[in-house]
Design a protein around this motif. Structure first.
Motif, PDB file in Angstrom:
ATOM      1  N   PRO A  64       0.794  -1.237   0.000  1.00 20.21           N
ATOM      2  CA  PRO A  64       0.000   0.000   0.000  1.00 20.21           C
ATOM      3  C   PRO A  64       0.828   1.291   0.000  1.00 20.21           C
ATOM      4  N   ALA A  65       2.163   1.189  -0.043  1.00 20.82           N
ATOM      5  CA  ALA A  65       2.982   2.398  -0.084  1.00 20.82           C
ATOM      6  C   ALA A  65       2.739   3.153  -1.391  1.00 20.82           C
ATOM      7  N   GLN A  66       2.796   4.452  -1.341  1.00 21.92           N
ATOM      8  CA  GLN A  66       2.618   5.288  -2.523  1.00 21.92           C
ATOM      9  C   GLN A  66       3.779   6.262  -2.643  1.00 21.92           C
ATOM     10  N   SER A  67       4.093   6.625  -3.862  1.00 18.63           N
ATOM     11  CA  SER A  67       5.178   7.576  -4.090  1.00 18.63           C
ATOM     12  C   SER A  67       4.759   8.955  -3.585  1.00 18.63           C
ATOM     13  N   PRO A  68       5.738   9.811  -3.262  1.00 16.47           N
ATOM     14  CA  PRO A  68       5.397  11.173  -2.834  1.00 16.47           C
ATOM     15  C   PRO A  68       4.522  11.909  -3.842  1.00 16.47           C
ATOM     16  N   GLY A  69       4.792  11.730  -5.133  1.00 18.43           N
ATOM     17  CA  GLY A  69       3.980  12.397  -6.139  1.00 18.43           C
ATOM     18  C   GLY A  69       2.539  11.914  -6.134  1.00 18.43           C
ATOM     19  N   SER A  70       2.342  10.605  -5.959  1.00 19.07           N
ATOM     20  CA  SER A  70       0.977  10.059  -5.940  1.00 19.07           C
ATOM     21  C   SER A  70       0.195  10.568  -4.738  1.00 19.07           C
ATOM     22  N   ILE A  71       0.849  10.655  -3.587  1.00 21.49           N
ATOM     23  CA  ILE A  71       0.182  11.152  -2.385  1.00 21.49           C
ATOM     24  C   ILE A  71      -0.261  12.599  -2.577  1.00 21.49           C
ATOM     25  N   ILE A  72       0.605  13.416  -3.163  1.00 18.93           N
ATOM     26  CA  ILE A  72       0.255  14.819  -3.373  1.00 18.93           C
ATOM     27  C   ILE A  72      -0.843  14.957  -4.418  1.00 18.93           C
ATOM     28  N   GLU A  73      -0.812  14.150  -5.469  1.00 21.55           N
ATOM     29  CA  GLU A  73      -1.866  14.239  -6.476  1.00 21.55           C
ATOM     30  C   GLU A  73      -3.228  13.904  -5.873  1.00 21.55           C
ATOM     31  N   ARG A  74      -3.260  12.961  -4.935  1.00 24.12           N
ATOM     32  CA  ARG A  74      -4.524  12.662  -4.259  1.00 24.12           C
ATOM     33  C   ARG A  74      -4.992  13.865  -3.446  1.00 24.12           C
ATOM     34  N   LEU A  75      -4.039  14.533  -2.756  1.00 27.72           N
ATOM     35  CA  LEU A  75      -4.394  15.744  -2.018  1.00 27.72           C
ATOM     36  C   LEU A  75      -4.951  16.829  -2.942  1.00 27.72           C
ATOM     37  N   LEU A  76      -4.346  16.949  -4.117  1.00 30.96           N
ATOM     38  CA  LEU A  76      -4.810  17.949  -5.072  1.00 30.96           C
ATOM     39  C   LEU A  76      -6.226  17.645  -5.539  1.00 30.96           C
ATOM     40  N   ARG A  77      -6.504  16.358  -5.789  1.00 33.60           N
ATOM     41  CA  ARG A  77      -7.857  15.983  -6.209  1.00 33.60           C
ATOM     42  C   ARG A  77      -8.863  16.218  -5.084  1.00 33.60           C
ATOM     43  N   ASP A  78      -8.494  15.779  -3.875  1.00 33.83           N
ATOM     44  CA  ASP A  78      -9.411  15.948  -2.742  1.00 33.83           C
ATOM     45  C   ASP A  78      -9.620  17.413  -2.391  1.00 33.83           C
ATOM     46  N   GLY A  79      -8.596  18.245  -2.667  1.00 32.58           N
ATOM     47  CA  GLY A  79      -8.704  19.666  -2.362  1.00 32.58           C
ATOM     48  C   GLY A  79      -9.609  20.428  -3.306  1.00 32.58           C
ATOM     49  N   ARG A  80      -9.966  19.818  -4.451  1.00 32.29           N
ATOM     50  CA  ARG A  80     -10.907  20.413  -5.403  1.00 32.29           C
ATOM     51  C   ARG A  80     -10.536  21.860  -5.748  1.00 32.29           C
TER      52      ARG A  80
END
Length: 260
Positions: free
Chosen positions: A160-176
């Motif tokens: 379940p580990a994710q790359s730093p870029g993937s984690i931030i992209e999820r934040l960007l999507r969730d941040g709308r």
């Protein structure tokens, strides 16, 4: 040193000017790509003519947010060893050539550092170096030799580990972040991570056609607020944005969880 290479004037207003200057100096010193070009039968040919036992160097640009404090010119230089040197002699080859390259560049007034996890001939095909020139009166920051010892050279992010870029992209999507704007993140190579960082990524905005400097600035302000609230430390581009000259707006987001 070759006397036939013309070193271009450095223009800080041109994004790739620093890499061009360092490339010319590498060629002048005889440690560059040794590119030979010629035409024959109406066709153009390119060949690397590299003296044995030296390897070769390539200079590329580095985002200004990652330039050392006090630098007025910075490039990344990657050295590729001579693969024809026998395996049992590669360690000596590395030590000899990296020392020679560092000495040669320092002789031209550059500071040379090797950030990132330690590299060895057994597992690496090249060595990245940070090459920069200090502004008048500036001094180089102390270099933390252990700043990347906690990192794997080539991190693997398995579920379940994710790359730093993937984690931030999820934040960007969730941040709308609104306006139909497209943000994206790319995990940086570990040699580009700030010392003691446990994660680092470049976060960019893909501007729509016609977006002006104010739109670029506003877009990055939105992402700064989001990532700061999420606990990231940020490195930002030091100048005002220039649409049409700068490639795209960006920032560097990183964490230092449990290290320092």
């Amino acid at each position: 040193m070759s006397a036939t290479v013309t070193v271009p004037a450095y223009d800080p207003a041109v994004p790739d000017s620093a890499a061009r200057v360092v490339t010319a100096h590498l060629d002048q010193l005889g440690i560059g790509q040794h590119t030979v070009r010629w035409q024959e039968g109406g066709l153009s040919y390119v060949r690397r003519d590299i003296p044995p036992g030296l390897g070769w160097c390539r200079a590329t640009g580095r985002p200004e947010a990652l330039w050392p404090i006090g630098a007025d010119l910075t490039a990344e230089v990657e050295w590729f060893p001579d693969r024809d040197v026998p395996a049992g002699q590669q360690a000596e080859h590395w030590q000899t050539r990296l020392t020679a390259i560092t000495t040669a560049l320092e002789g031209l007034g550059y500071v040379v550092q090797r950030p990132g996890p330690r590299r060895t001939p057994e597992v690496c095909r090249s060595v990245p170096m940070l090459v920069y020139r200090l502004a008048t009166g500036a001094t180089a920051d102390p270099w933390p030799e252990d700043g990347w010892d906690h990192l794997d050279l080539y991190p693997e992010y398995r579920w379940p580990a994710q790359s730093p870029g993937s984690i931030i992209e999820r934040l960007l999507r969730d941040g709308r972040l609104g306006g139909g704007i497209t943000y994206y993140a790319r995990t940086l190579d570990t040699y580009q991570w700030p010392a003691y960082a446990t994660a680092a990524a470049m976060v960019s905005w893909r501007p729509p056609a016609g977006a002006d400097a104010d739109a670029w600035t506003a877009a990055m302000a939105r992402v700064r607020r989001l990532l700061t609230a999420a606990g990231y430390q940020l490195l930002c581009h030091p100048r005002e944005w220039r649409p049409g000259i700068d490639h795209r707006p960006y920032l560097i987001a990183y964490r230092r969880d449990g290290v320092r």
